[in-house]
Design a protein around this motif. Sequence first.
Motif, PDB file in Angstrom:
ATOM      1  N   ARG A  19      50.411  47.379 -13.102  1.00  0.00           N
ATOM      2  CA  ARG A  19      48.999  47.287 -12.742  1.00  0.00           C
ATOM      3  C   ARG A  19      48.467  48.639 -12.258  1.00  0.00           C
ATOM      4  O   ARG A  19      47.333  49.007 -12.531  1.00  0.00           O
ATOM      5  N   TYR A  20      49.300  49.385 -11.531  1.00  0.00           N
ATOM      6  CA  TYR A  20      48.916  50.720 -11.057  1.00  0.00           C
ATOM      7  C   TYR A  20      48.628  51.635 -12.245  1.00  0.00           C
ATOM      8  O   TYR A  20      47.593  52.312 -12.281  1.00  0.00           O
ATOM      9  N   ILE A  21      49.529  51.672 -13.214  1.00  0.00           N
ATOM     10  CA  ILE A  21      49.366  52.540 -14.389  1.00  0.00           C
ATOM     11  C   ILE A  21      48.047  52.231 -15.092  1.00  0.00           C
ATOM     12  O   ILE A  21      47.297  53.132 -15.456  1.00  0.00           O
ATOM     13  N   ASP A  22      47.769  50.956 -15.271  1.00  0.00           N
ATOM     14  CA  ASP A  22      46.536  50.560 -15.953  1.00  0.00           C
ATOM     15  C   ASP A  22      45.307  50.950 -15.145  1.00  0.00           C
ATOM     16  O   ASP A  22      44.368  51.557 -15.666  1.00  0.00           O
ATOM     17  N   ALA A  23      45.298  50.634 -13.867  1.00  0.00           N
ATOM     18  CA  ALA A  23      44.104  50.846 -13.040  1.00  0.00           C
ATOM     19  C   ALA A  23      43.850  52.320 -12.743  1.00  0.00           C
ATOM     20  O   ALA A  23      42.697  52.762 -12.762  1.00  0.00           O
ATOM     21  N   ILE A  24      44.902  53.096 -12.484  1.00  0.00           N
ATOM     22  CA  ILE A  24      44.697  54.482 -12.064  1.00  0.00           C
ATOM     23  C   ILE A  24      44.126  55.330 -13.198  1.00  0.00           C
ATOM     24  O   ILE A  24      43.513  56.366 -12.947  1.00  0.00           O
ATOM     25  N   THR A  25      44.295  54.889 -14.428  1.00  0.00           N
ATOM     26  CA  THR A  25      43.720  55.649 -15.546  1.00  0.00           C
ATOM     27  C   THR A  25      42.215  55.417 -15.678  1.00  0.00           C
ATOM     28  O   THR A  25      41.545  56.165 -16.382  1.00  0.00           O
ATOM     29  N   ARG A  26      41.712  54.388 -15.001  1.00  0.00           N
ATOM     30  CA  ARG A  26      40.289  54.061 -15.094  1.00  0.00           C
ATOM     31  C   ARG A  26      39.534  54.234 -13.783  1.00  0.00           C
ATOM     32  O   ARG A  26      38.316  54.365 -13.782  1.00  0.00           O
ATOM     33  N   GLY A  31      39.485  52.317  -5.828  1.00  0.00           N
ATOM     34  CA  GLY A  31      39.232  51.290  -6.834  1.00  0.00           C
ATOM     35  C   GLY A  31      40.509  50.661  -7.334  1.00  0.00           C
ATOM     36  O   GLY A  31      40.568  49.451  -7.583  1.00  0.00           O
ATOM     37  N   THR A  32      41.547  51.470  -7.484  1.00  0.00           N
ATOM     38  CA  THR A  32      42.849  50.959  -7.919  1.00  0.00           C
ATOM     39  C   THR A  32      43.400  49.985  -6.896  1.00  0.00           C
ATOM     40  O   THR A  32      43.856  48.895  -7.257  1.00  0.00           O
ATOM     41  N   ALA A  33      43.352  50.358  -5.621  1.00  0.00           N
ATOM     42  CA  ALA A  33      43.855  49.480  -4.560  1.00  0.00           C
ATOM     43  C   ALA A  33      43.115  48.149  -4.582  1.00  0.00           C
ATOM     44  O   ALA A  33      43.733  47.081  -4.496  1.00  0.00           O
ATOM     45  N   GLU A  34      41.805  48.205  -4.708  1.00  0.00           N
ATOM     46  CA  GLU A  34      40.995  46.990  -4.719  1.00  0.00           C
ATOM     47  C   GLU A  34      41.319  46.126  -5.942  1.00  0.00           C
ATOM     48  O   GLU A  34      41.496  44.914  -5.820  1.00  0.00           O
ATOM     49  N   GLU A  35      41.399  46.751  -7.112  1.00  0.00           N
ATOM     50  CA  GLU A  35      41.635  45.983  -8.342  1.00  0.00           C
ATOM     51  C   GLU A  35      42.988  45.289  -8.355  1.00  0.00           C
ATOM     52  O   GLU A  35      43.102  44.155  -8.797  1.00  0.00           O
ATOM     53  N   ILE A  36      44.025  45.978  -7.884  1.00  0.00           N
ATOM     54  CA  ILE A  36      45.355  45.354  -7.963  1.00  0.00           C
ATOM     55  C   ILE A  36      45.736  44.608  -6.689  1.00  0.00           C
ATOM     56  O   ILE A  36      46.793  44.010  -6.630  1.00  0.00           O
ATOM     57  N   GLY A  37      44.845  44.644  -5.702  1.00  0.00           N
ATOM     58  CA  GLY A  37      45.052  43.835  -4.504  1.00  0.00           C
ATOM     59  C   GLY A  37      46.126  44.346  -3.573  1.00  0.00           C
ATOM     60  O   GLY A  37      46.887  43.560  -2.993  1.00  0.00           O
ATOM     61  N   ILE A  62      56.029  54.827 -17.864  1.00  0.00           N
ATOM     62  CA  ILE A  62      54.668  54.556 -18.339  1.00  0.00           C
ATOM     63  C   ILE A  62      54.699  53.933 -19.730  1.00  0.00           C
ATOM     64  O   ILE A  62      54.013  52.936 -19.993  1.00  0.00           O
ATOM     65  N   ALA A  63      55.499  54.488 -20.614  1.00  0.00           N
ATOM     66  CA  ALA A  63      55.566  53.968 -21.983  1.00  0.00           C
ATOM     67  C   ALA A  63      56.101  52.544 -22.021  1.00  0.00           C
ATOM     68  O   ALA A  63      55.537  51.670 -22.690  1.00  0.00           O
ATOM     69  N   ALA A  64      57.182  52.292 -21.298  1.00  0.00           N
ATOM     70  CA  ALA A  64      57.806  50.971 -21.331  1.00  0.00           C
ATOM     71  C   ALA A  64      56.902  49.901 -20.721  1.00  0.00           C
ATOM     72  O   ALA A  64      56.718  48.818 -21.301  1.00  0.00           O
ATOM     73  N   LEU A  65      56.320  50.197 -19.571  1.00  0.00           N
ATOM     74  CA  LEU A  65      55.477  49.196 -18.911  1.00  0.00           C
ATOM     75  C   LEU A  65      54.173  48.969 -19.666  1.00  0.00           C
ATOM     76  O   LEU A  65      53.675  47.840 -19.735  1.00  0.00           O
ATOM     77  N   THR A  66      53.634  50.017 -20.260  1.00  0.00           N
ATOM     78  CA  THR A  66      52.419  49.870 -21.059  1.00  0.00           C
ATOM     79  C   THR A  66      52.703  49.049 -22.315  1.00  0.00           C
ATOM     80  O   THR A  66      51.909  48.189 -22.705  1.00  0.00           O
TER      81      THR A  66
END
Length: 77
Positions: A19-26, A31-37, A62-66
């Motif tokens: 969730r961190y990898i996904d959110a931190i890119t956007r 905002g990342t903390a809020e989005e992933i709770g 990053i590659a594996a989790l994505t």
Amino acid sequence: MDVDKILNRYNLERKNATRYIDAITRLNQSGTAEEIGVSHQTVSRYKNAFKEMTDNERTLLIAALTQEKLFEQAAER
């Protein structure tokens, strides 16, 4: 190198790392903390852990989790 070993070495949870990898890119850290709770402190800890990783560890994680997330999303459709 194994993804679980990397996560364990840096004391990261698989779900939060994905969730961190996904959110931190956007989003920024707040905002990342809020989005992933999670707290801002947790996001900062994840950022520092990713910074401490070798290039190979970070790229593999990053590659594996994505890729896992992509397969999950495809299965939902």
